[in-house]
Design a protein around this motif. Structure first.
Motif, mmCIF file in Angstrom:
data_model
loop_
_atom_site.group_PDB
_atom_site.id
_atom_site.type_symbol
_atom_site.label_atom_id
_atom_site.label_comp_id
_atom_site.label_asym_id
_atom_site.label_seq_id
_atom_site.Cartn_x
_atom_site.Cartn_y
_atom_site.Cartn_z
ATOM 1 N N ARG A 146 0.724 -1.229 -0.148
ATOM 2 C CA ARG A 146 -0.070 0.004 0.134
ATOM 3 C C ARG A 146 0.880 1.073 -0.011
ATOM 4 N NH1 ARG A 146 -3.310 -1.491 5.371
ATOM 5 N NH2 ARG A 146 -1.071 -1.696 5.818
ATOM 6 N N PRO A 147 0.570 2.377 -0.567
ATOM 7 C CA PRO A 147 1.094 3.698 -0.646
ATOM 8 C C PRO A 147 1.392 4.085 1.079
ATOM 9 C CG PRO A 147 -0.745 3.894 -1.886
ATOM 10 C CD PRO A 147 -0.919 2.534 -1.338
ATOM 11 N N SER A 148 2.429 4.610 1.492
ATOM 12 C CA SER A 148 2.668 5.378 2.914
ATOM 13 C C SER A 148 2.838 6.739 2.485
ATOM 14 C CB SER A 148 3.752 4.530 3.354
ATOM 15 O OG SER A 148 3.385 2.874 3.474
ATOM 16 N N TRP A 149 2.589 7.227 3.910
ATOM 17 C CA TRP A 149 3.047 8.730 3.990
ATOM 18 C C TRP A 149 3.752 8.592 5.349
ATOM 19 C CZ3 TRP A 149 -1.231 7.048 1.847
ATOM 20 C CH2 TRP A 149 -1.748 7.418 0.610
ATOM 21 N N ILE A 150 4.613 9.912 5.368
ATOM 22 C CA ILE A 150 5.490 10.008 6.434
ATOM 23 C C ILE A 150 5.153 11.304 7.226
ATOM 24 C CG2 ILE A 150 7.584 11.195 5.018
ATOM 25 C CD1 ILE A 150 9.410 9.387 6.946
ATOM 26 N N ARG A 151 5.119 11.020 8.568
ATOM 27 C CA ARG A 151 4.851 12.335 9.356
ATOM 28 C C ARG A 151 6.105 13.012 9.623
ATOM 29 N NH1 ARG A 151 0.879 13.034 14.625
ATOM 30 N NH2 ARG A 151 1.571 15.497 14.626
ATOM 31 N N LEU A 152 6.159 14.298 9.267
ATOM 32 C CA LEU A 152 7.593 15.318 9.255
ATOM 33 C C LEU A 152 7.655 16.037 10.472
ATOM 34 C CD1 LEU A 152 7.448 16.274 5.610
ATOM 35 C CD2 LEU A 152 8.853 14.464 6.432
ATOM 36 N N ASP A 153 6.678 16.294 11.168
ATOM 37 C CA ASP A 153 6.678 17.051 12.414
ATOM 38 C C ASP A 153 6.795 16.381 13.971
ATOM 39 O OD1 ASP A 153 4.088 16.290 12.084
ATOM 40 O OD2 ASP A 153 3.215 18.128 13.346
ATOM 41 N N ARG A 154 6.695 15.023 13.842
ATOM 42 C CA ARG A 154 6.605 14.284 15.109
ATOM 43 C C ARG A 154 7.789 13.522 15.026
ATOM 44 N NH1 ARG A 154 2.693 9.790 17.462
ATOM 45 N NH2 ARG A 154 3.438 9.855 19.530
ATOM 46 N N VAL A 155 9.041 13.870 15.718
ATOM 47 C CA VAL A 155 10.225 13.063 16.132
ATOM 48 C C VAL A 155 10.046 12.300 17.177
ATOM 49 C CG1 VAL A 155 12.693 13.072 16.041
ATOM 50 C CG2 VAL A 155 11.511 15.161 15.017
ATOM 51 N N LEU A 156 10.449 10.866 16.823
ATOM 52 C CA LEU A 156 10.232 9.992 17.753
ATOM 53 C C LEU A 156 11.942 9.628 18.131
ATOM 54 C CD1 LEU A 156 7.647 7.737 16.292
ATOM 55 C CD2 LEU A 156 7.260 8.988 18.180
ATOM 56 N N GLU A 157 12.047 9.452 19.633
ATOM 57 C CA GLU A 157 13.198 8.894 20.099
ATOM 58 C C GLU A 157 13.013 7.469 20.621
ATOM 59 O OE1 GLU A 157 15.128 10.576 24.084
ATOM 60 O OE2 GLU A 157 16.083 11.320 22.391
ATOM 61 N N ILE A 158 13.820 6.510 19.849
ATOM 62 C CA ILE A 158 13.274 5.097 20.380
ATOM 63 C C ILE A 158 14.782 4.548 21.073
ATOM 64 C CG2 ILE A 158 12.543 3.271 18.855
ATOM 65 C CD1 ILE A 158 11.843 5.029 16.689
ATOM 66 N N ASP A 159 14.550 3.663 21.706
ATOM 67 C CA ASP A 159 15.630 3.006 22.235
ATOM 68 C C ASP A 159 15.933 1.630 21.476
ATOM 69 O OD1 ASP A 159 17.336 2.534 24.462
ATOM 70 O OD2 ASP A 159 16.362 0.476 24.556
ATOM 71 N N GLU A 160 17.033 1.318 21.303
ATOM 72 C CA GLU A 160 17.422 0.304 20.433
ATOM 73 C C GLU A 160 16.584 -0.983 20.604
ATOM 74 O OE1 GLU A 160 21.254 -1.364 18.138
ATOM 75 O OE2 GLU A 160 21.427 -1.092 20.403
ATOM 76 N N ASP A 161 16.420 -1.230 21.798
ATOM 77 C CA ASP A 161 15.606 -2.331 22.380
ATOM 78 C C ASP A 161 14.105 -2.471 22.142
ATOM 79 O OD1 ASP A 161 17.839 -3.425 23.365
ATOM 80 O OD2 ASP A 161 17.705 -2.743 25.453
ATOM 81 N N GLY A 162 13.653 -1.207 21.631
ATOM 82 C CA GLY A 162 12.289 -1.076 21.525
ATOM 83 C C GLY A 162 12.068 -1.353 19.964
ATOM 84 N N ILE A 202 13.500 18.226 3.198
ATOM 85 C CA ILE A 202 12.205 18.978 3.564
ATOM 86 C C ILE A 202 12.295 19.204 5.122
ATOM 87 C CG2 ILE A 202 9.743 18.673 3.896
ATOM 88 C CD1 ILE A 202 9.591 17.235 1.486
ATOM 89 N N LEU A 203 12.914 18.364 5.904
ATOM 90 C CA LEU A 203 13.363 18.518 7.275
ATOM 91 C C LEU A 203 14.254 19.740 7.506
ATOM 92 C CD1 LEU A 203 13.707 14.721 8.387
ATOM 93 C CD2 LEU A 203 11.624 16.366 8.792
ATOM 94 N N ARG A 204 15.276 19.670 6.497
ATOM 95 C CA ARG A 204 16.097 20.928 6.945
ATOM 96 C C ARG A 204 15.252 22.091 6.453
ATOM 97 N NH1 ARG A 204 20.032 17.275 4.314
ATOM 98 N NH2 ARG A 204 21.485 16.233 5.988
ATOM 99 N N ARG A 205 14.841 22.286 5.617
ATOM 100 C CA ARG A 205 14.181 23.373 4.907
ATOM 101 C C ARG A 205 12.952 24.091 5.893
ATOM 102 N NH1 ARG A 205 12.382 22.203 -0.031
ATOM 103 N NH2 ARG A 205 10.489 21.604 0.613
ATOM 104 N N ASN A 206 11.862 23.042 6.189
ATOM 105 C CA ASN A 206 10.853 23.372 6.973
ATOM 106 C C ASN A 206 10.829 23.300 8.380
ATOM 107 O OD1 ASN A 206 10.309 23.974 4.131
ATOM 108 N ND2 ASN A 206 8.466 22.303 4.270
ATOM 109 N N TYR A 207 11.700 22.214 8.778
ATOM 110 C CA TYR A 207 11.501 22.112 10.346
ATOM 111 C C TYR A 207 12.615 22.193 11.143
ATOM 112 C CZ TYR A 207 7.299 19.909 8.754
ATOM 113 O OH TYR A 207 6.035 19.300 8.305
ATOM 114 N N GLY A 208 13.861 22.925 10.383
ATOM 115 C CA GLY A 208 14.845 23.433 11.399
ATOM 116 C C GLY A 208 15.822 22.330 11.679
#
Length: 189
Positions: free
Chosen positions: A146-162, A181-187
């Motif tokens: 299926r086609p997917s979309w990626i959310r650009l404004d919510r950054v997740l910090e994930i532990d390797e064990d997760g 896009i992340l560099r241009r629009n989200y700093g």
């Protein structure tokens, strides 16, 4: 005559009726002994619910846009470790109720020792044209392509064990488009 024919037919077919046993009438000399109580059947054990995806010990959390020291990178290596440029599966808490969530694909965009920075993916088609979502298209992380979309404004910090499992490697052109896009629009640095 009809009864004789019925009996003959039952005898030929092997379906003779068995004689009905009738209980003997009770005698007045001896009272009937009480029957012992039948043992109670064991109560059925309730089914144990199986969680679809257990929460990791330290669930992913939303963090602000990374500052110094955490750079966007593209370095996929299918070696069992989650690397930038790979899409992995992990439990992601809901934004409106962090105590709940679901297992979903996440693009790893950076790594700092055992902690990864990731962006969640969604296959819900109603994301098209929504702010902070970018169309990514189909990929090997979705078994139904299926086609997917990626959310650009919510950054997740994930532990390797997760991390549950590696899903796929995102090709370099799509990763570079996301990084720009992340560099241009989200700093992002």
């Amino acid at each position: 005559m009809l009864e004789l024919l019925k009996s003959l037919l039952r005898w030929l077919l092997g379906t003779q009726e068995k004689p009905v046993e009738r209980p003997a009438p009770p005698t007045a000399s001896k009272p009937a002994a009480p029957k012992p109580a039948a043992p109670k059947p064991a109560a059925p054990k309730p089914a144990t619910p199986q969680p679809a995806a257990p929460k990791p010990q330290r669930p992913p959390r939303t963090v602000p846009v990374p500052k110094q020291g955490r750079q966007l990178a593209y370095a996929p290596q299918l070696d069992g470790d989650a690397d930038p440029g790979e899409i992995v599966w992990t439990w992601v808490p809901y934004e409106d109720d962090p105590a709940q969530g679901k297992d979903r694909p996440v693009l790893v965009v950076g790594r700092d020792a055992r902690t990864m920075l990731g962006l969640m993916l969604s296959s819900q088609s109603d994301r098209d044209g929504q702010r902070h979502w970018m169309a990514l298209g189909p990929g090997d992380w979705d078994r139904d392509s299926r086609p997917s979309w990626i959310r650009l404004d919510r950054v997740l910090e994930i532990d390797e064990d997760g991390i549950r499992r590696e899903g796929a490697v995102l090709d370099r052109p799509r990763f570079d488009r996301i990084a720009a896009i992340l560099r241009r629009n989200y700093g992002w640095p």
